[in-house]
Write an enzyme that holds these catalytic residues in place. Structure first.
Site, PDB file in Angstrom:
ATOM      1  CG  HIS A 159      -1.618  -1.270   1.473  1.00  0.00           C
ATOM      2  ND1 HIS A 159      -2.787  -1.648   0.862  1.00  0.00           N
ATOM      3  CD2 HIS A 159      -1.253  -2.329   2.261  1.00  0.00           C
ATOM      4  CE1 HIS A 159      -3.134  -2.860   1.280  1.00  0.00           C
ATOM      5  NE2 HIS A 159      -2.208  -3.301   2.116  1.00  0.00           N
ATOM      6  CB  SER A 280      12.807  22.271 -15.932  1.00  0.00           C
ATOM      7  OG  SER A 280      11.989  23.416 -16.081  1.00  0.00           O
ATOM      8  CE  LYS A 286      11.824  19.463 -11.082  1.00  0.00           C
ATOM      9  NZ  LYS A 286      10.516  19.608 -11.773  1.00  0.00           N
ATOM     10  CD  GLU A 293       7.837  12.250 -15.211  1.00  0.00           C
ATOM     11  OE1 GLU A 293       7.496  12.937 -16.202  1.00  0.00           O
ATOM     12  OE2 GLU A 293       8.237  12.759 -14.160  1.00  0.00           O
TER      13      GLU A 293
END
Ligand code: ARG
Length: 464
Positions: A159, A280, A286, A293
């Site tokens: 979980h 970024s 970043k 992803e």
């Protein structure tokens, strides 16, 4: 046949509308089947000569023309015409230009229906073997990262809540085992794709004396179709391939999701190599895990290809219907996307730096020892359910602010239980087969490497 007309112009008075051609042509994508079309056609020519349907001399001329077409396709010099509906038309048209009347005999006892099914089975066999190679390579990366990580401990989660500490090697190998099921599935899909439909004709076979078993052998297929209607209408092998690729994509997506978490500042379990991270355009600080992803994101597209094809197939009466032309783009795209993902994810995992201190800090939280405390009580004869309640009560006291769980447990159960605290101590205790201890992970690693060797030789058993 004059160049510039379709293969089927005979019974038509007028030519095809521009809108018809624009809507129905498949050449822009099925040109990818060029090498398979040439190969299938060469086998068909050999079969025609053997059956006495083409003279040996004509057979040589057509075979040479097919070789030439193959070369033009490889070199990118084959000039396609607006009337080339698909790769099969283009190859036959060009062969006929090169071989004249002998070329016009090529399509004897053959339809594009058995031809396209043959080409696509040949293509799928090769493409899925390449995917298997990519999966084996990624498993190799996971196995070698595991080898350096037996003694690093991180929390295992259920979980997404910290549950029990495990060896990092154990965690990495979990993904490798999932991938071994993908290898299994891909190899068994290849077995079912390995059936020749050539000789089924348009739908019903032919009155001419061809021998489908001969052409099947020529093309290295291990079996030949039993029913011509089924042979030309069946795309199960494409649906299976799409399922295998979708599930493989789901496995990559799950890896991706974990790496998004692991490389976040909140977890900080791994740092990506610069070569496998993105920045970024606005935020100078970043460093993003875009590979991870996209492995997650593109799995949606792979699932879409599977459900799209199933929807295409579900209402089709026997045998061939033009709907079946919709099989290729999803298959090609799924294979391409998975190949790209395997290489990118493999590179990302191979080059990332793990941060053992962060993993150990997270796995050293006192409460992760709770189950070990309960099992300690079980070893001294207490029923597990009772031990669970006893330790639960200690956890409640800890959460109420009475002190650390280690202190509370030592006082209640004896000083010796202090040895269970600390992620590494806990992990080391889970020595059951396939469990999370470094020792169990070492055993498991031996079995994983054996499995990889085994799968590698199963794959190498295929030469297509
Ligand atoms: N381009 C077609 C396909 O991909 C080839 C078969 C065409 N057959 C036909 N009867 N129109 O399915």
């Amino acid at each position: 046949m004059s160049t510039g007309s379709t293969l089927w112009h005979g019974r038509f008075e007028g030519g095809p509308a521009e809108a018809l051609m624009a809507y129905t042509v498949s050449l822009p994508f099925d040109r990818r089947l060029g090498p398979q079309d040439v190969r299938g056609s060469r086998a068909h020519v050999a079969g025609l000569v053997r059956a006495g349907l083409m003279t040996a001399a004509d057979g040589e001329v057509v075979t040479a023309a097919l070789e030439q077409v193959g070369k033009e396709l490889r070199d990118g010099t084959l000039a396609f015409l607006p009337s080339d509906e698909d790769i099969h038309t283009a190859v036959e048209r060009r062969v006929t230009e090169l071989a004249g009347e002998a070329g016009a005999r090529l399509h004897t006892a053959r339809s594009r229906n058995d031809q396209v099914a043959t080409d696509l089975r040949l293509w799928t066999r090769e493409a899925l073997l390449d995917v298997v190679d990519g999966v084996l390579a990624l498993q190799g990366v996971l196995a070698s990262r595991a080898e350096e990580s037996f003694d690093v401990t991180l929390p295992g989660y259920t979980h997404l809540q910290r549950a029990q500490s495990v060896s990092l090697a154990h965690h990495l190998m979990a993904h490798a085992w999932a991938l071994s099921r993908d290898v299994d599935r891909l190899l068994s899909t290849i077995e079912r794709a390995d059936v020749s439909p050539l000789g089924a004709g348009a739908l019903a076979g032919t009155s001419l004396p061809i021998d489908p078993e001969f052409t099947a052998r020529e093309l290295g297929f291990s079996a030949v179709f039993e029913n011509s209607l089924d042979a030309v209408g069946d795309r199960d092998f494409v649906a299976e391939a799409l399922f295998d690729l979708a599930l493989l994509g789901v496995h990559l997506s799950r890896i991706g999701e974990e790496w998004v978490l692991w490389t976040s500042e909140e977890f900080g379990f791994a740092v990506l190599d610069d070569a496998y991270a993105t920045g970024s355009s606005m935020l100078p600080q970043k460093k993003n895990a875009d590979i991870a992803e996209l492995a997650r994101g593109k799995s949606g597209r792979l699932i879409g290809h599977l459900t799209g094809l199933l929807a295409t197939l579900k209402g089709l009466p026997l045998a061939y219907n033009r709907d079946l032309q919709e099989d290729k783009e999803p298959l090609f795209d799924a294979v391409d996307q998975v190949a790209l993902a395997l290489a990118a994810v493999g590179g990302m995992v191979a080059t990332a730096r793990f941060i053992p201190e962060a993993m150990e800090r997270a796995s050293g939280a006192d409460v992760l020892a709770a189950t070990d405390l309960a099992e300690f009580l079980v070893r001294s004869g207490r029923p597990f359910r009772e031990a669970h309640a006893t330790v639960g009560a200690l956890v409640r006291r800890h959460l109420a602010g009475e002190g650390s769980l280690a202190d509370i447990a030592a006082e209640a159960l004896g000083e010796e239980v202090r040895a269970f605290f600390g992620g590494a101590n806990g992990a080391a205790m889970r020595t059951s087969r396939g469990g999370g201890s470094p020792a169990a992970a070492r055993d498991q690693h031996v079995r994983l490497l054996a499995r990889l060797t085994d799968d590698r030789s199963r794959r190498d058993g295929w030469t297509v």
